[in-house]
Design an enzyme around this catalytic site. Structure first.
Site, PDB file in Angstrom:
ATOM      1  N   TYR A 105     -37.579  -3.917  47.974  1.00  0.00           N
ATOM      2  CA  TYR A 105     -38.358  -2.694  48.165  1.00  0.00           C
ATOM      3  C   TYR A 105     -39.555  -3.007  49.044  1.00  0.00           C
ATOM      4  CZ  TYR A 105     -41.169   1.468  47.123  1.00  0.00           C
ATOM      5  OH  TYR A 105     -41.921   2.619  47.224  1.00  0.00           O
ATOM      6  N   ASP A 136     -42.851  -9.852  53.008  1.00  0.00           N
ATOM      7  CA  ASP A 136     -43.516  -8.797  52.256  1.00  0.00           C
ATOM      8  C   ASP A 136     -44.052  -9.446  50.988  1.00  0.00           C
ATOM      9  OD1 ASP A 136     -44.330  -6.758  50.645  1.00  0.00           O
ATOM     10  OD2 ASP A 136     -42.551  -5.504  50.971  1.00  0.00           O
ATOM     11  N   LYS A 193     -51.427  -4.426  46.551  1.00  0.00           N
ATOM     12  CA  LYS A 193     -51.588  -4.685  45.113  1.00  0.00           C
ATOM     13  C   LYS A 193     -52.791  -5.588  44.800  1.00  0.00           C
ATOM     14  CE  LYS A 193     -47.117  -2.914  44.125  1.00  0.00           C
ATOM     15  NZ  LYS A 193     -45.741  -3.062  44.546  1.00  0.00           N
TER      16      LYS A 193
HETATM   17  C1  LIG Z   1     -45.219  -2.059  45.713  1.00  0.00           C
HETATM   18  C2  LIG Z   1     -44.554  -2.667  46.871  1.00  0.00           C
HETATM   19  C3  LIG Z   1     -44.680  -2.126  48.168  1.00  0.00           C
HETATM   20  C4  LIG Z   1     -45.332  -0.796  48.420  1.00  0.00           C
HETATM   21  O1  LIG Z   1     -46.690  -0.790  48.125  1.00  0.00           O
HETATM   22  P1  LIG Z   1     -47.403   0.624  47.817  1.00  0.00           P
HETATM   23  O2  LIG Z   1     -48.844   0.267  47.691  1.00  0.00           O
HETATM   24  O3  LIG Z   1     -46.785   1.139  46.573  1.00  0.00           O
HETATM   25  O4  LIG Z   1     -47.147   1.508  48.979  1.00  0.00           O
HETATM   26  C5  LIG Z   1     -44.148  -2.828  49.225  1.00  0.00           C
HETATM   27  N1  LIG Z   1     -43.511  -3.994  49.035  1.00  0.00           N
HETATM   28  C6  LIG Z   1     -43.361  -4.539  47.813  1.00  0.00           C
HETATM   29  C7  LIG Z   1     -42.672  -5.851  47.676  1.00  0.00           C
HETATM   30  C8  LIG Z   1     -43.850  -3.888  46.693  1.00  0.00           C
HETATM   31  O5  LIG Z   1     -43.649  -4.396  45.479  1.00  0.00           O
END
Ligand SMILES: *Cc1c(COP(=O)(O)O)cnc(C)c1O
Length: 425
Positions: free
Chosen positions: A141, A229, A257
Site C-alpha cells: 500500500y 516507501d 507517520k
Molecule cells: C499509511 C501508508 C501510506 C499513506 O500514508 P497516508 O498518510 O495515510 O496518506 C503510504 N505508504 C505506506 C507504506 C503506508 O503504510
C-alpha cells in the site's frame, strides 16, 4: 452519548461515519468505539472504556499517545502561529534531523501525508528519468493516489477491491504489478520501482533474503529508480529505517507517520542531484499550502529527539519476546498462528490448520480471508485490547507499551483464541 449514538450521528454527516475506511469496522462487524483521549499505550472511548491500543494511529504514534514532549512542542508552535506561507526554522530543523539519521539521504521535501509523498516521488522519478512506467508489488500500500491504487493491501484488501472505482484505466496503464519477494525483470521503459521494504499492509511480510538487493541490482541494470516507501518503516525500524537495516540504498525515500509526531506530515527525498528536478529549480512541479507546517515540524522533531539507538533496540527486543509469547498463547488457545516480527514490527496470521508464514500477497490473502480474525478481534476488544479492525494491518507496539501491558495482551490472546476455537469447532 454512547459509541453507538456517536457513530449513528456521524454516519448522517460523514460517509460511512469515518474519514478513513478501515476505521469503520466494516470488515470485522459491529460499531467502532469513538476515542476521546489517549495516554501512552491506552485509548479511552466516549463510554469511559479503556483499551490497550495496538492501532497507534496505524503507525503514526511511536512514543505512545499524548507524549508530554510532543504535546509541549505542539502547543509552543501553536502559540507562535501555525501557518505562514513562508519558510520557517522548523522545516530546516526537521529536514536536518532526518537527513542526519538516514545514510545516503541528502535532501527531503515535506508534504502533508504519506499519499502525497509517494505520489510526488513517482512524479519526480518519471520527470527525472523521462520514462512513464512504474512497478509496484501486489499487496503493498502506498496511499491512495490514482496510479498506486492497484493491488494495494490494507483497507483495499479488506473490501476485496482490486483497485478503486473512479480510477481510470489510463491512470493505471503505466503501473505494473509484480508479486512481493520475487525480483521482476525490468526493461528500459520503467521509471521506478516502488516497494515497502518490509511489507506491512498485507499484515506483516518480511523481505526474503536477497529481495531488496536484487531490486537494487535490477533497477541499476535498466537505469530505473528504486523508491523505498518507508512511511511505516522510517524511524520505526531504527534511526536509519529499512535502508540502513538491510543495507540497501534506494534512490528515493518516502516518509510519513512517525515523522509527524501525530500531525499530518509526509516527506520524500533522495540525492541533491535528483531533487534538483523539483520546482523551483527543476521542471517537476510539486507544492502545498500547509507543507512543512510549523506545528507538524515541531511535533516530528520532538519525536526524533526523544528517540535513540538504545530505545529502538529495547523496543525491538520487547516486541521480539512479545511475538514469541503471543504466537504460543494463540496456539495453546487452540488456533494455528504465525506472529512474524521484524525489529519492532509484529504481524498476526490466524488459521484453523497449520500453515507456512506467507511470503507474498496471494499467500497472505489465503490466510487473512478467513472468518477467524473478526471473531478474534472482538474477543480481544471485549478483554480491553484494541487491535486494528482489519486482518491486513499489523500490530503497532509503541515505546509506551510496558512488558506488563504486553503480558496482558498475551493473556487476552490466549483466552480470545480459546473462545474462537470453541465456537469454530
Ligand atoms: C499509511 C501508508 C501510506 C499513506 O500514508 P497516508 O498518510 O495515510 O496518506 C503510504 N505508504 C505506506 C507504506 C503506508 O503504510
Amino acid at each position: 452519548m454512547s459509541n453507538a449514538e456517536y457513530f449513528e450521528r456521524a454516519r448522517s454527516v460523514i460517509p460511512g461515519g469515518v474519514d478513513s475506511p478501515v476505521r469503520s469496522f466494516a470488515s470485522v462487524g459491529g460499531t467502532p468505539y469513538t476515542v476521546v483521549r489517549g495516554q501512552g499505550a491506552y485509548v479511552y472511548d466516549v463510554e469511559g472504556e479503556r483499551y490497550l491500543d495496538f492501532v497507534q494511529s496505524y503507525g503514526a504514534s511511536l512514543l505512545g499517545h499524548a507524549h508530554p514532549d510532543v504535546a509541549a512542542a505542539i502547543s509552543a508552535a501553536a502559540r507562535a502561529g501555525t501557518t505562514f506561507g513562508a519558510p520557517t526554522p522548523g522545516e530546516l530543523h526537521l529536514a536536518e534531523a532526518i537527513v542526519a539519521r538516514v545514510p545516503g539521504l541528502e535532501q527531503v521535501r515535506f508534504v502533508s501525508s504519506g499519499t502525497e509523498a509517494t505520489m510526488s516521488a513517482l512524479r519526480l522519478a518519471r520527470g527525472a528519468s523521462r520514462r512513464d512506467r512504474i512497478l509496484k508489488f501486489d499487496g503493498c500500500y502506498h496511499g491512495h493516489s490514482d496510479a498506486l491504487l492497484v493491488a494495494g493491501g490494507s483497507g483495499l484488501a479488506q473490501q476485496g477491491l482490486p483497485g478503486s472505482a473512479g480510477v481510470t484505466a489510463g491512470a493505471v496503464r503505466d503501473t505494473l504489478v509484480a508479486p512481493y519477494n520475487e525480483v521482476p525483470v525490468l526493461d528500459e521503459s520503467v521509471a521506478a520501482v516502488i516497494v515497502e521494504p518490509v511489507a506491512a499492509n498485507m499484515n506483516l511480510v518480511a523481505p526474503a533474503p536477497g529481495f531488496l538487493e536484487g531490486l537494487r541490482a535490477e533497477c541499476d541494470r535498466v537505469g530505473a529508480l528504486l523508491i523505498f516507501d518507508e512511511v511505516i518503516t522510517g524511524f520505526r525500524l531504527g534511526e536509519g529505517g529499512a535502508a540502513a537495516r538491510f543495507g540497501v540504498t534506494p534512490d528515493l525515500w518516502c516518509f510519513g507517520k512517525v515523522i509527524g509526531g501525530g500531525l499530518p506530515v509526509g516527506a520524500f527525498g533522495g540525492s541533491a542531484q535528483l531533487l534538483a528536478h523539483l520546482a523551483p529549480s527543476g521542471p517537476v512541479y510539486q507544492a502545498g499550502t500547509l507543507s512543512g507546517n510549523p506545528a507538524a515540524m515541531a511535533a516530528g522533531l520532538s519525536v526524533l529527539q526523544a528517540l535513540s539507538a538504545g530505545l529502538y533496540d529495547e523496543l525491538a527486543a520487547r516486541v521480539g519476546r512479545f511475538a514469541g509469547r503471543l504466537e504460543k498463547a494463540v496456539r495453546t488457545g487452540g488456533l494455528a498462528a504465525r506472529v512474524p516480527s521484524v525489529g519492532p514490527l509484529a504481524g498476526l496470521f490466524l488459521a484453523r490448520e497449520e500453515f507456512a508464514a506467507p511470503r507474498n500477497f496471494a499467500e497472505a490473502r489465503t490466510v487473512l480471508g478467513s472468518d477467524l480474525y473478526p471473531a478474534f478481534f472482538h474477543e480481544m476488544l471485549a478483554r480491553g485490547v484494541a487491535l486494528a479492525p482489519g486482518a491486513y494491518e499489523i500490530l503497532f507496539v509503541s515505546l509506551a507499551h510496558t512488558d506488563d501491558d504486553l503480558d496482558r495482551a498475551v493473556d487476552a490472546a490466549h483466552a480470545a483464541a480459546a473462545a474462537v476455537a470453541a465456537r469454530a469447532s
